[in-house]
Scaffold this active site. Structure first.
Site, PDB file in Angstrom:
ATOM      1  N   CYS A  28       8.610   9.396  -8.068  1.00 28.88           N
ATOM      2  CA  CYS A  28       8.531  10.399  -9.097  1.00 28.88           C
ATOM      3  C   CYS A  28       8.802  11.890  -8.020  1.00 28.88           C
ATOM      4  CB  CYS A  28       6.857  10.788  -9.865  1.00 28.88           C
ATOM      5  SG  CYS A  28       6.407  11.651 -10.547  1.00 28.88           S
TER       6      CYS A  28
ATOM      7  N   HIS B 162       6.463   5.499 -11.679  1.00 32.74           N
ATOM      8  CA  HIS B 162       5.616   4.484 -10.678  1.00 32.74           C
ATOM      9  C   HIS B 162       5.230   3.702 -10.460  1.00 32.74           C
ATOM     10  CE1 HIS B 162       3.631   8.829  -9.672  1.00 32.74           C
ATOM     11  NE2 HIS B 162       3.744   9.334 -10.689  1.00 32.74           N
TER      12      HIS B 162
ATOM     13  N   GLU C  10       4.399   1.649  -7.820  1.00 33.64           N
ATOM     14  CA  GLU C  10       2.993   1.847  -7.219  1.00 33.64           C
ATOM     15  C   GLU C  10       1.981   1.087  -8.048  1.00 33.64           C
ATOM     16  OE1 GLU C  10       2.159   5.871  -7.860  1.00 33.64           O
ATOM     17  OE2 GLU C  10       4.343   4.425  -7.737  1.00 33.64           O
TER      18      GLU C  10
END
Length: 243
Positions: A117, A220, A222
């Site tokens: 990001c 993102h 994650e």
């Protein structure tokens, strides 16, 4: 005989910061747990990196790979030669100074780098590129890049360029991604490949094919909302382990 575990690659993960007030009376660091959780789950040893620019060389001697995280702030437009600053731009100057220095150092050592990001945006600027300062004012008919639905769900798709590192890692021509940004890469730096776009043309992924592993993604991963997200983190940790 005691079992000695195989050494995990040490992954430096940059922290976010907030000034005094709000959550605490003193300045504080913060990081969502899932950044570190997914690094650990993929075989890395996550180590949080506070914003100490004078200690960058020490951090670089410690880590095997670098994750530059996101946050609710922007890279100073002065750093990519912009003459004006959009009203929405919010700076965290010490964080940017630290992340710039450690990213430059990691690239100079050819350590694997993953920008996420805002980390992708900083990576693009360090590599000589520029940024769109506010997507709604710059991109006609733009998607909702600050998606209204939860970050645990996709907000739109990314179209992946065939033959790129991102394509080789994920094996996908399209990736569902979450989206939480108002800026994006505009011009890529010299030699940098744009490996993913949103359907509205906004740059979603960049990479440097001259390096062992240098990838920036605007979403993102994650959050692991698709198999492609896990593949990105696994490939990054594997590269940091020298595999």
């Amino acid at each position: 005989m005691n079992h000695i575990p195989r050494r995990r690659p040490v992954i430096g993960v940059t922290l976010d910061s907030e000034p005094a007030g709000g959550y605490a009376k003193l300045p504080w660091y913060a990081l969502r747990e899932n950044y570190c959780d997914v690094v650990a789950a993929c075989g890395g040893l996550p180590v949080a990196l506070p914003h100490e620019p004078e200690l960058v060389e020490h951090y670089l001697a410690l880590i095997d790979g670098l994750v530059v995280t996101g946050g609710a702030f922007d890279v100073d437009p002065v750093l990519y030669g912009a003459a004006e600053r959009h009203d929405t731009v919010r700076l965290k100057e010490r964080r940017t100074r630290f992340e710039w220095a450690i990213t430059e150092g990691a690239l100079a050592r050819d350590l694997p780098v993953l920008g996420i990001c805002g980390g992708q945006q900083l990576l693009n600027v360090v590599l000589g590129g520029t940024l769109i300062q506010h997507i709604p004012d710059a991109v006609a008919d733009a998607l909702a890049h600050e998606q209204p639905n939860p970050r645990t769900e996709p907000g739109h798709e990314v179209l992946v360029e065939e033959g790129t590192l991102l394509h080789r890692i994920t094996g996908a021509a399209r990736l569902p991604v979450n989206s939480a940004h108002h800026q994006a890469a505009e011009k890529a730096g010299p030699g940098i490949v744009v490996s993913g776009h949103a359907p509205d043309g906004v740059v979603e992924a960049i990479e440097d094919p001259r390096r062992r592993f240098c990838l920036g993604v605007q979403w993102h991963p994650e959050y692991l909302i698709s198999p492609g997200d896990r593949a990105i983190l696994e490939a990054f940790v594997a590269a940091s382990a020298g595999r």
